[in-house]
Design an enzyme around this catalytic site. Structure first.
Site, PDB file in Angstrom:
ATOM      1  N   GLU A 189       0.632  -1.127   0.020  1.00 19.61           N
ATOM      2  CA  GLU A 189      -0.034   0.032  -0.082  1.00 19.61           C
ATOM      3  C   GLU A 189       0.997   1.209  -0.123  1.00 19.61           C
ATOM      4  OE1 GLU A 189      -2.821  -0.392   3.189  1.00 19.61           O
ATOM      5  OE2 GLU A 189      -4.127  -1.420   2.105  1.00 19.61           O
ATOM      6  N   GLU A 259      -7.158  -7.318  -0.411  1.00 22.61           N
ATOM      7  CA  GLU A 259      -7.649  -7.432   0.988  1.00 22.61           C
ATOM      8  C   GLU A 259      -8.938  -7.011   0.797  1.00 22.61           C
ATOM      9  OE1 GLU A 259      -5.136  -4.867   3.726  1.00 22.61           O
ATOM     10  OE2 GLU A 259      -3.575  -5.718   2.788  1.00 22.61           O
TER      11      GLU A 259
HETATM   12  C1  GAL Z   1      -4.305  -2.476   5.137  1.00 22.04           C
HETATM   13  C2  GAL Z   1      -2.917  -3.251   5.346  1.00 22.04           C
HETATM   14  C3  GAL Z   1      -2.998  -4.441   6.071  1.00 22.04           C
HETATM   15  C4  GAL Z   1      -3.893  -4.213   7.392  1.00 22.04           C
HETATM   16  C5  GAL Z   1      -5.121  -3.646   7.019  1.00 22.04           C
HETATM   17  C6  GAL Z   1      -6.114  -3.350   8.133  1.00 22.04           C
HETATM   18  O1  GAL Z   1      -4.222  -1.254   4.788  1.00 22.04           O
HETATM   19  O2  GAL Z   1      -2.212  -3.607   4.104  1.00 22.04           O
HETATM   20  O3  GAL Z   1      -1.786  -4.947   6.357  1.00 22.04           O
HETATM   21  O4  GAL Z   1      -3.133  -3.423   8.294  1.00 22.04           O
HETATM   22  O5  GAL Z   1      -5.050  -2.434   6.328  1.00 22.04           O
HETATM   23  O6  GAL Z   1      -6.253  -4.443   8.813  1.00 22.04           O
END
Ligand code: GAL
Length: 829
Positions: A189, A259
């Site tokens: 990110e 994600e």
């Molecule tokens: C994203 C990140 C993850 C985790 C998630 C929130 O921004 O890539 O590693 O932190 O947010 O749980």
């Protein structure tokens, strides 16, 4: 000299490349992973893949096979994990890849289960992990600047990345080698936070891509949230929802969602966040409706932040995440099952969906029909979505049928004329879990000893500085604790009474003046705070000892690594009569890293110098106290927890394994401007503040003790209590599914099952328009009378039962309303 060294590097590089490609040829089961035309191709076949995050250090090696198997049963094809740099290289060039952090073994387990893997190296990972995964020693390397175009940092990042890649290659785990890993990620990110890094950030991002490419891993690399990722990096997206119009920055690249947040993480002082199964399913269905080909649940199993691994500030020990598998690996129902059904339906249409020929048609405001067609077979598959967050609709597709489409839901239609799934119609049973007292011992003998404070309270540290130092640079995160000690001369003119004023960026502060405890304070949100306390001083020399504690180092944001910790800079002042101020900030300060008990490893019961504990006079509510008890593991295989109610704040160890920080006095309340709510409406955009139950309770009361930490005989629990607590209520419990609930619409089959047990009672049953959710069902206005007796007959004393949800089952024939009837049942296991 330099020239020949370069040549040698080149030759070695070529040899290793040659070996790698030769090893690929040698593997019969080699899998080729490529992409084109928006498709992810596995051995040339376009695929639709369901992936789930399971972070290996958040469970134990013993748990991995079961977690991975349950993910597979849940319809997951791919297991994704980050690599956690600071667990593998806690000290520079000293590596650990053993036991519960043996990530090679983790991927082998993935392979044995017949699943694919995604390797997110980072090595910056965020992940609510201490310092975002960076080892803190990096911070202290001369000339280093993290996550930017800085040679010192880039060298470290490349060395570690190369080490991981080499280990994976050596174990033949990349897909072209016959292994399971189909994708790898570099950075994490960066696009979201790169702007403040300016030109250097852009250069760094481009360097990351080049460096990754030079690793020759034979599979595609991804960069998440990096819209300007250079080719051939595939950029992917993260969030609660995939963005409908979002596309990768190259038409060849597949649309992938790295994600999909299944809820969120827990923080000290905040309630748990829940995200309804209906909404997660809605997000997944919308993603595939929009032409996506791979989505990854973050998290599929969240697990536990053992020891001091939790990030910060204020990330709690549990990382349950309301994921489909709960912290302990128990199915989180209905989420697990509702998504499993969705995966089956998506997979049944994989051949059609991968043709990527689809048409969107607006049926009415907020209602869209998307038709995917496989021109070679003429087969079609449809998504019918209603993105209105309030309005249910009845859709008439003429010859293709009539559909009741709840608000904020997507129906999946086989052949575009048969509803086989709707994201809001949950027919999977719900589990209500309970904590069951241990079936072995319930009475415990507590021993104790005081944290030795003499040296700290008399100002005896191991080094000095004429300023207030930054905590993490000083401790290199060897401990949460750093003592700041100084002395001050008080004369008559200043007077005896003063206010001690400490400005700290640290998380928690304990203050002592002349060996006497003056009190403690902490920040409510992990940011800075001011400690002020009236103190009485002596004429002459006075000793001041301040213990600063961190609760997880920041893991996110531009320049997060530079956010200061501890009493750095202060000021530390004594404010006397008439506001006369003595500023002690540039005094000579003496420092001591960590507690004496930590340095002597009081938590390790095996060490001979740690045998002296006291039985008599067990102190209650005494700060800076170590407690110890022994206990037997509860019989059976159910997950074990320790209920620490009564304790304050500190650290816990079982047989020397750190089971995490505890903080019972940190009570969960809604963030400012938001309200807690027990009722969670799945409809409408989810964000992590719109469904927050559990307010007014300790943010975390139960702490997971993985079975592999336990022995058959005696086990030792050791606690360090920092604020003051009462250990006498502590007990060990197992986590079990106590009740199950079913909630199904007319025309479907309801399954109830007490896996491994028996249905012993039906507490609630209603066919009609029952209201509420599992644990709080209520009858509606059109309840059909004999529902309870039908359920009792079909289910009592059985391990499982299935009910055909129809008027006929309940002796009711008048079912001509537009809204289908619902059956709700609650049973005791
Ligand atoms: C994203 C990140 C993850 C985790 C998630 C929130 O921004 O890539 O590693 O932190 O947010 O749980």
């Amino acid at each position: 000299m330099m020239e020949s060294w370069r040549e040698m590097q080149l030759v070695l590089g070529l040899i290793s490349l040659l070996c790698f490609w030769t090893s690929l040829l040698a593997h019969a089961a080699a899998t080729q992973v490529t992409y084109d035309n928006g498709q992810l191709l596995i051995n040339g076949e376009p695929r639709i893949l369901i992936s789930g995050s399971i972070h290996y250090p958040r469970s134990t090696a013993e748990m991995w096979p079961d977690l991975i198997q349950k993910a597979k049963e849940g319809g997951v094809d791919v297991i994704e994990t980050y690599i956690f740099w600071n667990v593998h290289e806690p000290l520079r060039h000293q590596y650990n890849f053993e036991g519960d952090v043996d990530f090679i073994k983790f991927f082998k387990t993935v392979q044995e289960a017949g699943l694919y893997g995604i390797l997110r190296i980072g090595p910056y990972v965020c992940a609510e992990w201490n310092y975002g995964g960076f080892p803190v020693w990096l911070h202290n390397l001369p000339g280093i600047e993290l996550r930017t175009d800085n040679q010192v940092y880039k060298d470290e990042m490349q060395t570690f990345t190369t080490k991981i890649v080499d280990m994976v290659k050596k174990a033949n785990l990349f897909a072209p080698q016959g292994g399971p890993i189909i994708l790898a990620q570099i950075e994490n990110e960066y696009g979201d936070i790169m702007k403040p890094y300016g030109e250097a950030g852009v250069k760094y991002m481009q360097w990351c891509a080049k460096m990754a490419e030079s690793q020759n891993i034979g599979i595609p690399w991804i960069m998440c949230q990096q819209d300007n990722a250079p080719q051939p990096m595939i950029n992917t997206e993260n969030g609660f929802y995939g963005r409908w119009d979002w596309k990768p920055n190259n038409s060849k690249s597949p649309k992938m969602w790295t994600e999909n947040w299944t809820a969120s993480f827990k923080m000290w002082g905040l309630p748990a966040r829940h995200r309804a199964a209906e909404d997660v399913a809605y997000a997944v269905a919308r993603f595939f409706q929009s032409g996506g080909v791979l989505q990854n649940y973050y998290m599929y199993h969240g697990g536990t932040n053992f020891g001091r691994t939790a990030g910060g500030p204020y990330i709690a020990t549990t990382y349950d995440y309301d994921a489909p598998l709960d912290e302990y690996g128990i199915l989180n129902q209905p989420k697990w099952g509702h998504l499993k059904q969705l995966h089956e339906v998506i997979k049944s249409a994989e051949k059609i969906l991968t043709k990527q020929s689809f048409i969107n048609k607006d049926i009415q405001n907020n209602v869209m029909l998307t038709t995917f067609t496989d021109n070679s077979t003429g087969k079609s598959f449809c998504f019918l979505s209603n993105i209105d967050s309030k309005q249910d609709v009845n859709v008439d597709l003429g010859n293709n049928g009539k559909y009741f489409l709840p608000a904020w839901s997507v129906s999946l239609l086989a052949d575009c004329n048969k509803e086989i799934y709707n994201t809001a119609k949950v027919i999977t049973q719900t589990y209500l879990k309970t904590y069951k007292p241990s079936n072995v011992d319930t009475q415990f003998n507590w021993l104790w000893k005081a944290e030795p404070l003499k040296d700290a309270l008399t100002g005896k540290g191991s080094f000095t500085a004429n300023k207030l130092l930054e905590q993490k640079a000083t401790t290199v995160d060897a401990s949460d604790y750093l003592w700041y000690m100084t002395s001050v001369n008080i004369d008559d003119s200043f007077g005896k009474n003063a206010i001690l004023h400490v400005n700290t960026t640290g998380h928690v502060l304990h203050a002592y003046v002349n060996k006497k405890r003056m009190g403690s304070d902490w920040s409510s949100d992990g940011k800075g705070f001011v400690f002020e306390k009236a103190v009485t001083l002596n004429k002459g020399t006075n000793h001041l000892s301040l213990l600063s504690a961190t609760v997880g180092l920041k893991n996110y944001g531009s320049f997060f690594d530079m956010v200061p910790n501890g009493i750095v800079g202060g000021p530390v002042q004594l404010i006397g009569n008439d506001n006369v101020t003595k500023d002690l900030s540039s005094n000579e300060w003496s420092y001591k890293i960590g507690l004496n008990g930590e340095n002597k490893q009081f938590y390790n019961d095996k060490l001979s110098h740690n045998k002296k504990w006291t039985l008599e006079g067990l102190p209650l509510n005494r700060p800076m106290t170590w407690y110890k008890t022994s206990f037997k593991a509860p019989l059976g295989n159910d997950p074990v927890v320790v209920d620490l109610l009564g304790m304050g704040k500190g650290h816990a160890w079982v047989n020397g394994h750190g089971i995490g920080r505890f903080w019972l006095t940190m009570i969960a309340k809604a963030p400012q401007g938001f309200e807690c709510s027990e009722i969670c409406d799945y409809r409408g955009q989810f964000h992590d503040t719109n469904c927050m139950p559990d307010c007014g309770l300790p943010s975390q009361r139960w702490y997971h003790i993985p079975r592999s930490f336990l022995n058959e005989g005696d086990n030792t629990l050791i606690l360090f209590e920092e604020m003051g607590g009462n250990p006498t209520q502590i007990n060990f419990q197992t986590v079990i599914v106590g009740k199950v609930c079913g909630n199904a619409y007319e025309g479907s089959i309801m399954e109830l099952s007490c896996k491994g047990g028996q249905i012993s009672a039906i507490e609630f049953a209603s066919f009609g328009d029952p209201q509420g959710t599992c644990g709080s069902f209520k009858k509606g206005s059109s309840d059909v009378p004999n529902t309870l007796s039908v359920l009792q007959k079909a289910c009592l004393k059985k391990e499982s039962c299935s009910i055909n949800v129809s008027g006929a089952t309940f002796g009711f024939s008048n079912s001509n309303s537009n809204t289908p009837k619902k059956l709700a049942v609650q049973a005791v296991c």
